[in-house]
Design a protein around this motif. Structure first.
Motif, short mmCIF file in Angstrom:
data_model
loop_
_atom_site.label_atom_id
_atom_site.label_comp_id
_atom_site.label_asym_id
_atom_site.label_seq_id
_atom_site.Cartn_x
_atom_site.Cartn_y
_atom_site.Cartn_z
N LEU A 36 3.63 -2.21 -1.66
CA LEU A 36 2.48 -1.62 -0.97
C LEU A 36 1.56 -2.71 -0.45
O LEU A 36 1.42 -3.76 -1.06
N VAL A 37 0.96 -2.44 0.69
CA VAL A 37 -0.09 -3.30 1.23
C VAL A 37 -1.33 -2.44 1.45
O VAL A 37 -1.23 -1.25 1.74
N VAL A 57 5.74 -1.13 2.58
CA VAL A 57 6.32 -2.18 3.43
C VAL A 57 7.54 -2.75 2.73
O VAL A 57 7.54 -2.93 1.51
N THR A 58 8.58 -3.03 3.52
CA THR A 58 9.78 -3.68 2.99
C THR A 58 9.92 -5.03 3.67
O THR A 58 9.74 -5.13 4.88
N ARG A 59 10.24 -6.05 2.88
CA ARG A 59 10.40 -7.39 3.44
C ARG A 59 11.71 -8.00 2.96
O ARG A 59 12.19 -7.70 1.88
N VAL A 60 12.26 -8.89 3.79
CA VAL A 60 13.50 -9.61 3.50
C VAL A 60 13.36 -11.01 4.08
O VAL A 60 12.77 -11.19 5.14
N ARG A 74 9.00 -4.50 7.59
CA ARG A 74 9.07 -3.16 8.18
C ARG A 74 8.16 -2.23 7.40
O ARG A 74 8.15 -2.25 6.18
N LEU A 75 7.42 -1.41 8.13
CA LEU A 75 6.71 -0.32 7.46
C LEU A 75 7.76 0.66 6.95
O LEU A 75 8.73 0.94 7.64
N GLY A 76 7.58 1.12 5.75
CA GLY A 76 8.53 2.06 5.17
C GLY A 76 9.51 1.39 4.22
O GLY A 76 9.29 0.27 3.77
N ARG A 77 10.60 2.10 3.94
CA ARG A 77 11.54 1.65 2.92
C ARG A 77 12.92 1.28 3.46
O ARG A 77 13.86 1.16 2.69
N ALA A 82 14.91 -3.99 7.80
CA ALA A 82 14.16 -5.21 7.47
C ALA A 82 15.10 -6.42 7.48
O ALA A 82 14.76 -7.49 7.99
N ARG A 83 16.31 -6.24 6.96
CA ARG A 83 17.28 -7.36 6.96
C ARG A 83 17.74 -7.67 8.39
O ARG A 83 17.90 -8.83 8.75
N ASP A 84 17.96 -6.63 9.19
CA ASP A 84 18.34 -6.86 10.59
C ASP A 84 17.25 -7.66 11.32
O ASP A 84 17.54 -8.58 12.07
#
Length: 139
Positions: A36-37, A57-60, A74-77, A82-84
């Motif tokens: 969460l942010v 937020v999802t991050r990679v 990316r916002l969301g899950r 996010a990896r792309d």
């Protein structure tokens, strides 16, 4: 560039990856994490800041074989999106033809985002009401 990837749809990211052809091996430095942010806002754009709420937020973070490190948020899950985005970021850094890379991958996303903003702006302008005050002279 990261803002463009964050605004891309899942389909746009997937088609960009498909257009890039054979991809180098990518190692996850930070596998997909969802958290969460806190979203901050200001009344009128210049008032005192306040906490408006939270967003998922999802991050990679990935590293490709040539050593470039790419980041995806990316916002969301959606971990795959996010990896792309992280992979596209790393490939953009490794690209010797950045202008061609941007024309083929990023410019279509930029064009869609600009068209959506323009459409939203026109819709808002169509409902705009101008208020004015008439001053009366008293004698």
């Amino acid at each position: 560039m990261l803002a463009v990837l964050a605004a891309a749809t899942v389909g746009e990211l997937a088609s960009a990856i498909a257009r890039l052809g054979e991809l180098p091996v990518a190692v996850d430095l930070k596998p997909a994490e969802t958290g969460l942010v806190m979203l901050r806002g200001r009344i009128g754009g210049d008032g005192a800041p306040f906490n408006a709420g939270e967003a998922t937020v999802t991050r990679v973070v990935v590293r490709i074989a040539t050593g470039e490190v790419g980041y995806g948020h990316r916002l969301g899950r959606d971990r795959g999106a996010a990896r792309d985005a992280a992979l596209i970021d790393a490939l953009w850094q490794a690209s010797h033809d950045r202008a061609g890379f941007e024309a083929g991958v990023l410019d279509p996303i930029r064009a869609r985002v600009a068209a959506e903003r323009d459409r939203a702006s026109r819709e808002a302008a169509a409902s705009r009401v101008d208020f004015f005050t008439l001053s009366r002279e008293t004698s």
